[in-house]
Design an enzyme around this catalytic site. Structure first.
Site, PDB file in Angstrom:
ATOM      1  N   GLY A  79       0.792  -1.215   0.000  1.00 53.51           N
ATOM      2  CA  GLY A  79       0.000   0.000   0.000  1.00 53.51           C
ATOM      3  C   GLY A  79       0.828   1.272   0.000  1.00 53.51           C
ATOM      4  CG  HIS A  80      -1.359   4.957   0.244  1.00 55.53           C
ATOM      5  ND1 HIS A  80      -2.378   5.814  -0.041  1.00 55.53           N
ATOM      6  CD2 HIS A  80      -1.685   4.382   1.419  1.00 55.53           C
ATOM      7  CE1 HIS A  80      -3.282   5.778   0.917  1.00 55.53           C
ATOM      8  NE2 HIS A  80      -2.882   4.911   1.812  1.00 55.53           N
ATOM      9  CG  ASN A  81       2.341   7.474   2.111  1.00 58.76           C
ATOM     10  OD1 ASN A  81       1.249   7.548   1.538  1.00 58.76           O
ATOM     11  ND2 ASN A  81       3.208   8.473   2.137  1.00 58.76           N
ATOM     12  CB  SER A 107       1.161   4.612   6.598  1.00 60.86           C
ATOM     13  OG  SER A 107       0.686   5.582   5.697  1.00 60.86           O
TER      14      SER A 107
END
Length: 347
Positions: free
Chosen positions: A236-238, A256
């Site tokens: 996933g993002h970050n 994250s």
């Protein structure tokens, strides 16, 4: 290509037992090897096969029983055999240039000794390093950059402004830098949060087929040096994945989250968002990780627990129906005893 057993031993840093001048022209398994081939023994479980193999020589751990065969002793025979596979069978890809049927946008920077196959597309503002191979269907979106000695197999997509380091291999169908899954509640609907960050893949990373690594919402999703990612993985993002991690097929890592160095996630592990997993953690297949994990642990289960505890717990699960019957019988027996005790007290 043929090499003497002694030359192979010197290349690997091993020692020869037997005839060091025999010629080796290939590698094979203990069962299938024949004359002129080298086989290997990494698992002591198969040590008995050394006596019956038809190989001309055996690569094995230091001090192993050769059964009279020619041998190379090595401290890590499995690793040594992998290096020999590279030596004997892995040739550098041909350098064919930019082939007709590919598209390279004006202003894209293309390095030396590249191969860009028909159907590949290199967008404006893209930088491609030296000795890069782009197979059919690869798409480098505007502003992406690819380092030296990179291989992108068919239908890999590297989205806008994402960066690929040196000596990276990405297998068919993988997407680097798709939008992160971010939406804000808007009444009964959802408002898409623009994902304006990027993905950075550092040097010496390998990524399997049909994996997706989402771009950051604002900054960087980062895969650090030397990490290996299997097929069908979602990151996933970050997220930040540390150096030399091993992430096996069908793992899902929510946004994250951060992994330390040398973290190993077994198949189908699920990692919650916004958590940290410390260095040198191993997590068994199909486990669920709901919170932070301290370094240097081996965990399994959902939620994760120390692996040995999980093994003990898992052995109890098939016995639960039996335990239920026993408990019901005990409850009935206790009720009967309480009834008799009450009658005795009343008398």
């Amino acid at each position: 290509m043929k090499k003497t057993l002694r030359e192979i031993a010197e290349y690997l840093g091993g020692t020869v037992s037997g005839d060091g001048e025999i010629l080796i022209g290939g590698l094979a398994t203990l069962d299938d090897a024949g004359e002129g081939q080298l086989t290997f023994l990494a698992n002591p479980k198969y040590a008995g096969k050394v006596a019956t193999t038809n190989a001309s020589a055996v690569l094995m751990g230091t001090g192993g029983n050769t059964h009279g065969k020619n041998a190379i002793f090595h401290a890590t025979p499995y690793l040594a055999f992998a290096k020999l596979l590279t030596l004997f069978y892995t040739a550098p890809p041909p350098r064919l240039g930019v082939l007709p049927g590919s598209f390279v946008a004006p202003g894209a920077k293309i390095g030396a000794d590249v191969t860009i196959y028909p159907g590949a597309s290199v967008g404006p503002g893209v930088t491609v390093g030296d000795r890069v191979t782009l197979y059919p269907g690869v798409v480098l979106y505007p502003g992406a950059s690819v380092g030296d000695d990179v291989t992108l197999y068919a239908n890999v997509s590297v989205r806008e402004r994402c960066r690929i380091g040196n000596r990276v291999t990405i297998h068919d169908g993988t997407v680097i830098g798709s939008d992160g899954f971010g939406y804000a509640p808007d009444g009964s609907s959802w408002y898409k949060i623009p994902q304006i960050g990027i993905v950075v893949i550092e040097d010496d990373v390998e990524i399997g087929s049909n994996t997706v690594i989402d771009r950051a919402a604002l900054e960087v999703t980062r895969i650090k040096r030397g990490t290996k990612i299997d097929n069908l993985v979602q990151i996933g993002h970050n997220c930040v994945i540390g150096e030399d991690c091993m992430i096996v097929s069908q793992v899902g890592i929510s946004g994250s989250s951060q992994l330390g160095k040398h973290v190993i996630l077994g198949g189908q592990v699920g990692v919650a968002g916004h958590i940290k997993i410390g260095d040198n953690v191993m997590i068994g297949a199909q486990s669920g990780v709901p919170g932070n994990v301290e370094p240097n642990q081996v965990l399994s289960g959902t939620p994760v627990m120390p692996h040995r505890e999980w093994l003990k717990s898992s052995t109890l699960v098939p016995k639960l129906p039996e335990f239920r019957k026993t408990l019901s019988a005990l409850e009935k027996r206790v009720a009967e005893l309480e009834e008799k005790l009450a009658q005795t007290q009343n008398d």
